[in-house]
Design a protein around this motif. Structure first.
Motif, PDB file in Angstrom:
ATOM      1  N   GLU A 131     -37.831   9.134 -36.888  1.00 49.71           N
ATOM      2  CA  GLU A 131     -39.320  10.077 -36.829  1.00 49.71           C
ATOM      3  C   GLU A 131     -40.312   9.318 -36.569  1.00 49.71           C
ATOM      4  OE1 GLU A 131     -39.511  13.221 -39.759  1.00 49.71           O
ATOM      5  OE2 GLU A 131     -41.337  14.013 -38.717  1.00 49.71           O
ATOM      6  N   ILE A 169     -28.800  13.148 -33.190  1.00 51.98           N
ATOM      7  CA  ILE A 169     -27.898  12.343 -33.870  1.00 51.98           C
ATOM      8  C   ILE A 169     -27.511  13.028 -35.077  1.00 51.98           C
ATOM      9  CG2 ILE A 169     -28.374   9.956 -33.090  1.00 51.98           C
ATOM     10  CD1 ILE A 169     -29.840   9.648 -35.726  1.00 51.98           C
ATOM     11  N   TYR A 181     -39.552  17.335 -29.850  1.00 52.48           N
ATOM     12  CA  TYR A 181     -40.732  17.480 -30.673  1.00 52.48           C
ATOM     13  C   TYR A 181     -41.563  18.639 -30.467  1.00 52.48           C
ATOM     14  CZ  TYR A 181     -40.889  12.656 -32.648  1.00 52.48           C
ATOM     15  OH  TYR A 181     -40.468  11.640 -33.159  1.00 52.48           O
ATOM     16  N   ARG A 241     -35.670   7.992 -26.834  1.00 50.05           N
ATOM     17  CA  ARG A 241     -36.226   6.866 -27.213  1.00 50.05           C
ATOM     18  C   ARG A 241     -35.290   5.520 -26.600  1.00 50.05           C
ATOM     19  NH1 ARG A 241     -35.803   5.687 -33.661  1.00 50.05           N
ATOM     20  NH2 ARG A 241     -33.477   5.734 -33.623  1.00 50.05           N
ATOM     21  N   PHE A 258     -41.552  10.481 -23.081  1.00 49.04           N
ATOM     22  CA  PHE A 258     -41.477  12.102 -23.094  1.00 49.04           C
ATOM     23  C   PHE A 258     -41.406  12.764 -21.929  1.00 49.04           C
ATOM     24  CE2 PHE A 258     -42.743  12.798 -27.593  1.00 49.04           C
ATOM     25  CZ  PHE A 258     -43.345  11.691 -27.932  1.00 49.04           C
ATOM     26  N   GLY A 259     -40.916  14.025 -21.770  1.00 49.12           N
ATOM     27  CA  GLY A 259     -41.161  14.909 -20.865  1.00 49.12           C
ATOM     28  C   GLY A 259     -42.544  15.483 -20.788  1.00 49.12           C
ATOM     29  N   TYR A 317     -49.909   6.248 -27.667  1.00 47.60           N
ATOM     30  CA  TYR A 317     -49.725   7.127 -26.372  1.00 47.60           C
ATOM     31  C   TYR A 317     -50.791   7.853 -25.949  1.00 47.60           C
ATOM     32  CZ  TYR A 317     -44.815   6.936 -28.148  1.00 47.60           C
ATOM     33  OH  TYR A 317     -43.411   6.573 -28.656  1.00 47.60           O
ATOM     34  N   TYR A 328     -41.830  19.162 -26.526  1.00 44.01           N
ATOM     35  CA  TYR A 328     -41.580  18.050 -25.799  1.00 44.01           C
ATOM     36  C   TYR A 328     -40.282  17.541 -25.942  1.00 44.01           C
ATOM     37  CZ  TYR A 328     -46.600  18.154 -25.199  1.00 44.01           C
ATOM     38  OH  TYR A 328     -47.896  18.456 -24.978  1.00 44.01           O
ATOM     39  N   LEU A 382     -41.865  16.217 -35.412  1.00 42.12           N
ATOM     40  CA  LEU A 382     -40.607  16.207 -34.965  1.00 42.12           C
ATOM     41  C   LEU A 382     -39.815  17.351 -35.151  1.00 42.12           C
ATOM     42  CD1 LEU A 382     -37.919  14.542 -34.097  1.00 42.12           C
ATOM     43  CD2 LEU A 382     -37.711  14.072 -36.385  1.00 42.12           C
ATOM     44  N   GLN A 395     -45.342  21.091 -30.903  1.00 42.27           N
ATOM     45  CA  GLN A 395     -46.818  20.978 -31.268  1.00 42.27           C
ATOM     46  C   GLN A 395     -47.459  22.501 -31.345  1.00 42.27           C
ATOM     47  OE1 GLN A 395     -49.653  18.494 -28.833  1.00 42.27           O
ATOM     48  NE2 GLN A 395     -50.941  18.069 -30.533  1.00 42.27           N
ATOM     49  N   LYS A 442     -39.843   2.673 -28.010  1.00 41.37           N
ATOM     50  CA  LYS A 442     -40.651   3.578 -27.372  1.00 41.37           C
ATOM     51  C   LYS A 442     -40.204   5.020 -27.162  1.00 41.37           C
ATOM     52  CE  LYS A 442     -40.707   2.481 -22.514  1.00 41.37           C
ATOM     53  NZ  LYS A 442     -41.267   1.696 -21.455  1.00 41.37           N
ATOM     54  N   LEU A 443     -40.859   5.924 -27.314  1.00 45.25           N
ATOM     55  CA  LEU A 443     -40.448   7.426 -26.816  1.00 45.25           C
ATOM     56  C   LEU A 443     -40.943   7.639 -25.372  1.00 45.25           C
ATOM     57  CD1 LEU A 443     -40.975   9.533 -29.936  1.00 45.25           C
ATOM     58  CD2 LEU A 443     -38.795   8.665 -29.290  1.00 45.25           C
ATOM     59  N   ARG A 453     -33.221  15.906 -33.987  1.00 43.70           N
ATOM     60  CA  ARG A 453     -32.850  14.599 -33.211  1.00 43.70           C
ATOM     61  C   ARG A 453     -31.404  14.822 -33.114  1.00 43.70           C
ATOM     62  NH1 ARG A 453     -34.761  12.219 -38.662  1.00 43.70           N
ATOM     63  NH2 ARG A 453     -33.003  13.062 -40.034  1.00 43.70           N
ATOM     64  N   LEU A 480     -48.619  16.606 -33.396  1.00 42.36           N
ATOM     65  CA  LEU A 480     -47.252  16.849 -32.730  1.00 42.36           C
ATOM     66  C   LEU A 480     -46.176  16.274 -33.788  1.00 42.36           C
ATOM     67  CD1 LEU A 480     -45.770  16.650 -29.853  1.00 42.36           C
ATOM     68  CD2 LEU A 480     -46.079  14.294 -29.947  1.00 42.36           C
ATOM     69  N   PHE A 496     -34.637  13.485 -28.763  1.00 34.82           N
ATOM     70  CA  PHE A 496     -35.255  14.175 -29.951  1.00 34.82           C
ATOM     71  C   PHE A 496     -36.294  15.358 -29.045  1.00 34.82           C
ATOM     72  CE2 PHE A 496     -35.122  10.688 -32.905  1.00 34.82           C
ATOM     73  CZ  PHE A 496     -34.954   9.493 -32.080  1.00 34.82           C
TER      74      PHE A 496
END
Lengths: 114, 111
Positions: free
Chosen positions: A102, B51, B36, B90, B101-102, A35, B86, B46, B38, B98-99, B49, B44, B34
């Motif tokens: 994860e 689920i 995440y 997914r 992200f905002g 990324y 963030y 997790l 930092q 891939k993820l 999530r 970064l 998800f």
């Protein structure tokens, strides 16, 4: 155990030079992601490797960017003829397998193109 | 289009105040979302999530498919919650994943 590692942690290069960024995923992790984190842009997906399958390169911003993963472990992201807009933090992540819940991120490589 | 929106870039609150970090998504498939986090000078990681429907460090997030939202909440913020947050979606497609992200939101919790 050891997490994802990346090297170098910082890289300053002149415009037009090539750079190589390295990622060591967690041992045994089959999926690897790159990324890019640019100022004000959040994190953008670049490329995805899963085992021996063909990588998903759909996020690479131009043909100056390429990546490979040797032996299903270490990955190298190469940027040719760097431009100032390539300046960003490049993050690598790995997961045990596709679909894992994860992603484990490395500390990143901060690239500055002058 | 697949998109994650975090409408606020910054949020500053005092210790003990409730916080809500907003996240909206756009995705035609079944969403997997998800959060995440930092922390300063850390990588970064997790946070939670959708689920697993868990509470981590006092944070919870509920997926609302009708509003296409996945807001992160904590009733009583602590100073150690100060970090960049963030929201991520997914995407699994054609053998790849891939993820998305905002752009992230910086939370500052003041003493």
């Amino acid at each position: 155990g050891a997490g994802v590692s990346q090297s170098p942690s910082n890289k300053v290069t002149e415009k037009g030079k090539d750079v190589e960024l390295r990622c060591d995923p967690i041992s045994g992790h089959t999926a690897l992601y790159w990324y890019r984190q640019s100022l004000g842009q959040g994190l953008e997906f670049l490329i995805y490797f899963q085992g021996n399958s063909a990588p998903d390169k759909s996020g690479l911003p131009s043909d100056r960017f390429s990546a490979e993963r040797t032996g299903g472990s270490v990955s190298t992201l190469t940027i040719q003829r760097t431009q100032q807009e390539d300046s960003a933090v490049y993050l690598c992540a790995s997961t045990l397998q596709a679909g894992a819940n994860e992603q484990y991120f490395g500390p990143g490589t901060r690239l500055t193109v002058t | 289009a697949q998109r994650v929106t975090q409408p606020e870039k910054l949020l500053s609150v005092f210790k003990g105040a409730p916080v809500e970090l907003k996240c909206n998504y756009s995705y035609s498939g079944s969403p997997e979302l998800f959060w995440y986090v930092q922390y300063s000078r850390q990588r970064l990681q997790l946070l939670l999530r959708h689920i697993s429907r868990e509470s981590i460090k006092g944070f919870t997030a509920d997926l609302n498919k009708g509003e296409t939202s996945f807001h992160l909440k904590k009733p009583f913020a602590q100073e150690e919650d100060s970090a960049m947050y963030y929201c991520a979606l997914r995407i699994t497609q054609g053998g790849s994943e891939k993820l998305v992200f905002g752009k992230g939101m910086k939370l500052t919790v003041n003493p």
